[in-house]
Design a protein around this motif. Structure first.
Motif, PDB file in Angstrom:
ATOM      1  N   GLY A  59       0.824  -1.208   0.000  1.00  0.00           N
ATOM      2  CA  GLY A  59       0.000   0.000   0.000  1.00  0.00           C
ATOM      3  C   GLY A  59       0.857   1.256   0.000  1.00  0.00           C
ATOM      4  O   GLY A  59       0.536   2.232  -0.691  1.00  0.00           O
ATOM      5  N   ALA A  60       1.950   1.220   0.759  1.00  0.00           N
ATOM      6  CA  ALA A  60       2.841   2.383   0.815  1.00  0.00           C
ATOM      7  C   ALA A  60       3.494   2.631  -0.540  1.00  0.00           C
ATOM      8  O   ALA A  60       3.610   3.784  -0.989  1.00  0.00           O
ATOM      9  CB  ALA A  60       3.904   2.158   1.888  1.00  0.00           C
ATOM     10  N   ILE A  61       3.907   1.546  -1.198  1.00  0.00           N
ATOM     11  CA  ILE A  61       4.541   1.696  -2.515  1.00  0.00           C
ATOM     12  C   ILE A  61       3.545   2.258  -3.528  1.00  0.00           C
ATOM     13  O   ILE A  61       3.856   3.196  -4.272  1.00  0.00           O
ATOM     14  CB  ILE A  61       5.089   0.332  -3.005  1.00  0.00           C
ATOM     15  N   LEU A  62       2.335   1.676  -3.549  1.00  0.00           N
ATOM     16  CA  LEU A  62       1.320   2.160  -4.492  1.00  0.00           C
ATOM     17  C   LEU A  62       0.931   3.606  -4.202  1.00  0.00           C
ATOM     18  O   LEU A  62       0.739   4.414  -5.118  1.00  0.00           O
ATOM     19  CB  LEU A  62       0.085   1.257  -4.433  1.00  0.00           C
ATOM     20  N   GLY A  63       0.829   3.940  -2.909  1.00  0.00           N
ATOM     21  CA  GLY A  63       0.487   5.313  -2.536  1.00  0.00           C
ATOM     22  C   GLY A  63       1.553   6.300  -2.969  1.00  0.00           C
ATOM     23  O   GLY A  63       1.245   7.383  -3.488  1.00  0.00           O
ATOM     24  N   LEU A  64       2.831   5.907  -2.784  1.00  0.00           N
ATOM     25  CA  LEU A  64       3.925   6.793  -3.182  1.00  0.00           C
ATOM     26  C   LEU A  64       3.968   6.968  -4.698  1.00  0.00           C
ATOM     27  O   LEU A  64       4.173   8.086  -5.201  1.00  0.00           O
ATOM     28  CB  LEU A  64       5.256   6.213  -2.680  1.00  0.00           C
ATOM     29  N   LEU A  65       3.741   5.854  -5.421  1.00  0.00           N
ATOM     30  CA  LEU A  65       3.721   5.942  -6.889  1.00  0.00           C
ATOM     31  C   LEU A  65       2.595   6.851  -7.359  1.00  0.00           C
ATOM     32  O   LEU A  65       2.771   7.665  -8.278  1.00  0.00           O
ATOM     33  CB  LEU A  65       3.557   4.542  -7.502  1.00  0.00           C
ATOM     34  N   ALA A  66       1.420   6.702  -6.722  1.00  0.00           N
ATOM     35  CA  ALA A  66       0.276   7.551  -7.105  1.00  0.00           C
ATOM     36  C   ALA A  66       0.576   9.017  -6.824  1.00  0.00           C
ATOM     37  O   ALA A  66       0.266   9.903  -7.636  1.00  0.00           O
ATOM     38  CB  ALA A  66      -0.973   7.102  -6.354  1.00  0.00           C
ATOM     39  N   LEU A  67       1.197   9.278  -5.664  1.00  0.00           N
ATOM     40  CA  LEU A  67       1.525  10.656  -5.288  1.00  0.00           C
ATOM     41  C   LEU A  67       2.505  11.281  -6.279  1.00  0.00           C
ATOM     42  O   LEU A  67       2.375  12.446  -6.668  1.00  0.00           O
ATOM     43  CB  LEU A  67       2.127  10.661  -3.882  1.00  0.00           C
ATOM     44  N   LEU A  68       3.493  10.478  -6.699  1.00  0.00           N
ATOM     45  CA  LEU A  68       4.531  11.007  -7.585  1.00  0.00           C
ATOM     46  C   LEU A  68       4.073  11.093  -9.035  1.00  0.00           C
ATOM     47  O   LEU A  68       4.422  12.049  -9.743  1.00  0.00           O
ATOM     48  CB  LEU A  68       5.780  10.106  -7.510  1.00  0.00           C
TER      49      LEU A  68
END
Length: 299
Positions: free
Chosen positions: A18-27
């Motif tokens: 979830g953290a990886i997907l969230g960071l990718l979405a944010l970036l």
């Protein structure tokens, strides 16, 4: 104890994912929105518009990756050293602020994540979706290869002029220019069909993967050869019509085909022809299986 330990492991995995997907979405959500908006509204640079096939390619890549999620989970965790190298490269590209490098940071980061989380097996599993993402990433590549399309521009202008002359139209061809009276039509690099050739080959790549045609070298080679022929032939027809419309003063028809929905209709028809081509190739080899014998990989 084993059950108690499994729960935290599962939670840790979901939290990490979830953290990886969230960071990718944010970036990358703003970047992807910029691409999509530019492709749909033609507000992106001409060179980056060449990659508008990403409108269908990126969702298809996400769909394939999602379908492979169970295989991904079953892969053992393995950190490949190249993973951190690609992640670092992607971070440098992203922070550079340069348009093309920021764009290229997306496939670099995705490759890095595959290698860092699952090693080479993970990269191999997600190889095709990553190729689709890379080939849909806008760069200045069309600008770099445009000078090499001059022979194609000459060829299209010559054939279009020849066709119109056969219909009694007084057309003079000089290099990449068609003269009809005091009107001029230029077969520019963009008008040489380079964009549609990019799109046709990209969609063709999706089709051979979707249908499993890629397992046959003969079918795949024939299909891509036919796709190039269709793309060039269709572009000759388009430039012939554009010259006819402009030369006879039919400006509304010219604008319809050049920049209006007529151009979209032309593109859709051409892609439809590639689907028909693949269907016919499949039908031919289904009725003549020996023709695909020694060269094809087992299907």
């Amino acid at each position: 104890m084993l059950i108690r330990r499994k729960v935290p492991i599962a939670i840790e995995r979901y939290v990490l994912n979830g953290a990886i997907l969230g960071l990718l979405a944010l970036l990358y959500a703003p970047l992807l929105w910029h691409w999509v908006d530019g492709w749909l509204n033609k507000s992106i640079s001409t060179e980056h518009e060449y990659f508008s096939h990403g409108l269908i390619g990126l969702p298809f890549a996400a769909y394939i990756a999602w379908n492979q999620r169970n295989e991904w989970r079953r892969l053992p965790e393995a950190n490949h050293p190249l993973g951190i190298a690609f992640l670092s490269l992607g971070a440098v590209f992203y922070l550079s602020g340069l348009s093309d490098l920021v764009n290229l940071s997306l496939p670099a980061i995705l490759v890095g994540l595959c290698l860092w989380l699952k090693g080479m097996p993970g990269l191999k599993l997600q190889g095709f979706p990553l190729i689709l993402v890379f080939l849909a990433t806008p760069t200045e590549l069309p600008y770099l290869i445009a000078p090499y399309t001059l022979p194609l521009q000459h060829f299209i202008a010559a054939i279009a002029g020849f066709i119109l002359n056969q219909f009694g139209m007084d057309v003079t061809v000089e290099q990449i220019y068609l003269y009809v009276g005091d009107r001029i039509v230029e077969v520019a690099p963009y008008c040489a069909g380079l964009k549609m050739l990019f799109t046709s080959l990209y969609v063709g790549l999706m089709l051979v993967y979707w249908t499993g045609t890629w397992t046959s070298r003969t079918k795949t080679s024939l299909f891509f050869l036919g796709t190039v022929v269709i793309s060039v032939s269709a572009n000759i027809l388009r430039n012939t019509l554009l010259t006819f419309f402009h030369g006879t003063g039919q400006e509304k028809a010219f604008e319809w085909l050049h920049a209006g929905w007529g151009g979209d209709l032309y593109s859709a028809c051409m892609l439809g022809l590639t689907v028909l081509l693949l269907t016919k190739i499949d039908q031919f080899f289904s009725s003549n299986p020996e023709s695909d014998g020694a060269e094809g990989v087992a299907e």
